[in-house]
Write a protein that holds these residues in place. Structure first.
Motif, PDB file in Angstrom:
ATOM      1  N   ARG A  53     -24.363  39.353   5.052  1.00 19.28           N
ATOM      2  CA  ARG A  53     -23.457  40.455   4.699  1.00 19.28           C
ATOM      3  C   ARG A  53     -22.993  41.126   5.997  1.00 19.28           C
ATOM      4  N   LEU A  54     -21.673  41.179   6.182  1.00 18.73           N
ATOM      5  CA  LEU A  54     -21.078  41.851   7.340  1.00 18.73           C
ATOM      6  C   LEU A  54     -20.328  43.080   6.826  1.00 18.73           C
ATOM      7  N   THR A  55     -20.696  44.247   7.339  1.00 16.23           N
ATOM      8  CA  THR A  55     -20.048  45.487   6.911  1.00 16.23           C
ATOM      9  C   THR A  55     -19.350  46.123   8.108  1.00 16.23           C
ATOM     10  N   PRO A  56     -18.008  46.033   8.174  1.00 12.89           N
ATOM     11  CA  PRO A  56     -17.299  46.649   9.302  1.00 12.89           C
ATOM     12  C   PRO A  56     -17.590  48.147   9.397  1.00 12.89           C
ATOM     13  N   GLN A  57     -17.755  48.631  10.610  1.00 15.08           N
ATOM     14  CA  GLN A  57     -18.011  50.054  10.829  1.00 15.08           C
ATOM     15  C   GLN A  57     -17.482  50.439  12.201  1.00 15.08           C
ATOM     16  N   PRO A  58     -17.190  51.725  12.413  1.00 15.28           N
ATOM     17  CA  PRO A  58     -16.721  52.147  13.739  1.00 15.28           C
ATOM     18  C   PRO A  58     -17.780  51.810  14.783  1.00 15.28           C
ATOM     19  N   PRO A  59     -17.372  51.283  15.933  1.00 12.87           N
ATOM     20  CA  PRO A  59     -18.357  50.913  16.959  1.00 12.87           C
ATOM     21  C   PRO A  59     -19.139  52.119  17.472  1.00 12.87           C
ATOM     22  N   GLN A  60     -20.429  51.913  17.683  1.00 11.95           N
ATOM     23  CA  GLN A  60     -21.280  52.986  18.219  1.00 11.95           C
ATOM     24  C   GLN A  60     -20.918  53.283  19.679  1.00 11.95           C
ATOM     25  N   HIS A  61     -20.476  52.250  20.363  1.00 14.67           N
ATOM     26  CA  HIS A  61     -20.085  52.390  21.778  1.00 14.67           C
ATOM     27  C   HIS A  61     -18.672  51.814  21.912  1.00 14.67           C
ATOM     28  N   PRO A  62     -17.641  52.618  21.723  1.00 16.84           N
ATOM     29  CA  PRO A  62     -16.270  52.105  21.685  1.00 16.84           C
ATOM     30  C   PRO A  62     -15.799  51.532  23.030  1.00 16.84           C
ATOM     31  N   ALA A  63     -15.121  50.402  22.942  1.00 12.57           N
ATOM     32  CA  ALA A  63     -14.498  49.794  24.120  1.00 12.57           C
ATOM     33  C   ALA A  63     -13.108  50.390  24.307  1.00 12.57           C
ATOM     34  N   GLU A  64     -12.738  50.636  25.554  1.00  7.22           N
ATOM     35  CA  GLU A  64     -11.391  51.137  25.854  1.00  7.22           C
ATOM     36  C   GLU A  64     -10.332  50.091  25.514  1.00  7.22           C
ATOM     37  N   ASP A  65     -10.705  48.817  25.656  1.00  6.62           N
ATOM     38  CA  ASP A  65      -9.772  47.713  25.409  1.00  6.62           C
ATOM     39  C   ASP A  65     -10.570  46.561  24.805  1.00  6.62           C
ATOM     40  N   LEU A  66     -10.322  46.277  23.527  1.00  3.61           N
ATOM     41  CA  LEU A  66     -11.108  45.269  22.809  1.00  3.61           C
ATOM     42  C   LEU A  66     -10.939  43.884  23.421  1.00  3.61           C
ATOM     43  N   GLN A  67      -9.715  43.567  23.857  1.00  2.15           N
ATOM     44  CA  GLN A  67      -9.473  42.258  24.456  1.00  2.15           C
ATOM     45  C   GLN A  67     -10.254  42.101  25.761  1.00  2.15           C
ATOM     46  N   LEU A  68     -10.347  43.189  26.507  1.00  8.21           N
ATOM     47  CA  LEU A  68     -11.100  43.179  27.766  1.00  8.21           C
ATOM     48  C   LEU A  68     -12.600  42.999  27.485  1.00  8.21           C
ATOM     49  N   LEU A  69     -13.084  43.625  26.430  1.00 10.41           N
ATOM     50  CA  LEU A  69     -14.483  43.420  26.035  1.00 10.41           C
ATOM     51  C   LEU A  69     -14.717  41.958  25.673  1.00 10.41           C
ATOM     52  N   ALA A  95     -20.065  48.808  28.491  1.00 13.73           N
ATOM     53  CA  ALA A  95     -20.038  49.547  29.758  1.00 13.73           C
ATOM     54  C   ALA A  95     -19.349  48.720  30.855  1.00 13.73           C
ATOM     55  N   LEU A  96     -19.649  47.428  30.911  1.00 14.24           N
ATOM     56  CA  LEU A  96     -19.008  46.550  31.908  1.00 14.24           C
ATOM     57  C   LEU A  96     -17.501  46.441  31.647  1.00 14.24           C
ATOM     58  N   ALA A  97     -17.126  46.254  30.362  1.00 12.47           N
ATOM     59  CA  ALA A  97     -15.700  46.130  30.018  1.00 12.47           C
ATOM     60  C   ALA A  97     -14.959  47.430  30.323  1.00 12.47           C
ATOM     61  N   ASN A  98     -15.570  48.560  30.030  1.00 10.21           N
ATOM     62  CA  ASN A  98     -14.922  49.857  30.283  1.00 10.21           C
ATOM     63  C   ASN A  98     -14.807  50.137  31.787  1.00 10.21           C
ATOM     64  N   TRP A  99     -15.775  49.635  32.562  1.00  7.85           N
ATOM     65  CA  TRP A  99     -15.663  49.752  34.031  1.00  7.85           C
ATOM     66  C   TRP A  99     -14.440  48.967  34.506  1.00  7.85           C
ATOM     67  N   ARG A 100     -14.278  47.745  33.968  1.00  8.67           N
ATOM     68  CA  ARG A 100     -13.104  46.933  34.343  1.00  8.67           C
ATOM     69  C   ARG A 100     -11.811  47.627  33.948  1.00  8.67           C
ATOM     70  N   GLN A 103     -10.961  50.295  36.444  1.00 13.31           N
ATOM     71  CA  GLN A 103     -10.469  49.734  37.717  1.00 13.31           C
ATOM     72  C   GLN A 103      -9.018  49.292  37.586  1.00 13.31           C
ATOM     73  N   ALA A 104      -8.677  48.741  36.420  1.00 15.86           N
ATOM     74  CA  ALA A 104      -7.300  48.261  36.196  1.00 15.86           C
ATOM     75  C   ALA A 104      -6.333  49.431  36.109  1.00 15.86           C
ATOM     76  N   GLY A 105      -6.829  50.590  35.642  1.00 15.83           N
ATOM     77  CA  GLY A 105      -5.964  51.756  35.473  1.00 15.83           C
ATOM     78  C   GLY A 105      -5.659  52.413  36.796  1.00 15.83           C
TER      79      GLY A 105
END
Length: 266
Positions: free
Chosen positions: A191-207, A256-261, A264-266
């Protein structure tokens, strides 16, 4: 060799194994608990074994089936069910939001062939809030990967990206003798239940890209796998030791790694 079920040859190229055990079908439907007024979508209804009980629940049911030889049988079987409609389509390319003419979110159900299960789950994760929950029968090995914990051999890209977006519950095993033809491995219900991420990524594709690169070579360290993407200062900034291997990182650490990237891109 393929097995015939009610005159239909199970096709290897579609990964078809038809569920036949009525006790197991009842157990799966009880886990789903379909209710009148809900909008269900069944991926790969096959011969309609689970479909029948879903239709009987009074819920609206759209079925998405790729094997055109099965569709006439489904239409005949449920010809007098006004709450049932079948669509000939490839679930991997299907826009599930196109079924939401009533704006009601969807509940997804399916016995997913092993050969498409991983790409299909990634496709479905993109629909996010349009989906209430998903109940899938998958090869047990895939369910183990979906529900894995960091630090285990099953923990990988599929685990991270699914658990980023969903709560994952491994429900129970479905043994080979429940199917015709019999698969060589155990299946399981998840069972997969979609929910808001506990630790949101700034950019999902980057994650997604960061996780893919990190698991590129499992035996190598993050320093090697993320070379050119995260430097020593970046690892220090997010307090992650670059000599760690990817399977030791939590979802939050990958974010955390994806958000750091992203910064840096910004």
């Amino acid at each position: 060799m393929t097995a015939a079920v009610h005159g239909h040859q199970a096709r290897k190229r579609f990964g078809q194994n038809f569920l036949q055990d009525m006790g197991m079908i009842g157990r799966i439907v009880r886990a789903i608990r379909p209710q009148q007024g809900e909008h269900l979508v069944e991926i790969g209804p096959g011969m309609g074994a689970i479909t029948e009980q879903l239709v009987d629940s009074g819920a609206r049911l759209d079925a998405v089936e790729l094997d055109r030889d099965l569709i006439p049988g489904l239409r005949v079987k449920f010809f007098n069910a006004p709450n049932f409609q079948v669509h000939e389509a490839d679930a991997l390319k299907f826009d599930f939001t196109s079924l939401m003419d009533d704006q009601q979110p969807l509940r997804l159900i399916g016995n997913l062939p092993y050969n498409i299960s991983t790409p299909l789950i990634f496709h479905l994760l993109s629909f996010g809030t349009s989906i209430v929950d998903m109940h899938f029968m998958l090869q047990k090995e895939v369910v183990d990967r979906l529900a894995a914990q960091p630090g285990t051999s099953q923990w990988g890209r599929l685990s991270v990206m699914t658990q980023y977006a969903c709560q994952v519950e491994s429900l129970f095993i479905v043994p080979p003798e429940c199917f015709v033809p019999r698969p060589k491995v155990d299946s399981a219900i998840v069972r997969l239940t979609p929910q808001p991420p506990q630790h949101p990524a700034e950019d999902l594709q980057l994650l997604s890209d960061t996780v893919r690169q990190a698991f590129g070579q499992r035996r190598k360290t993050l320093r090697n796998n993320l070379k050119g993407l995260v430097d020593e200062a970046g690892f220090a900034d997010v307090q992650i030791d670059p000599s760690r291997r990817p399977e030791t990182l939590t979802v939050a650490e990958f974010v955390a790694l994806a958000n750091w990237r992203f910064r840096q891109a910004g």
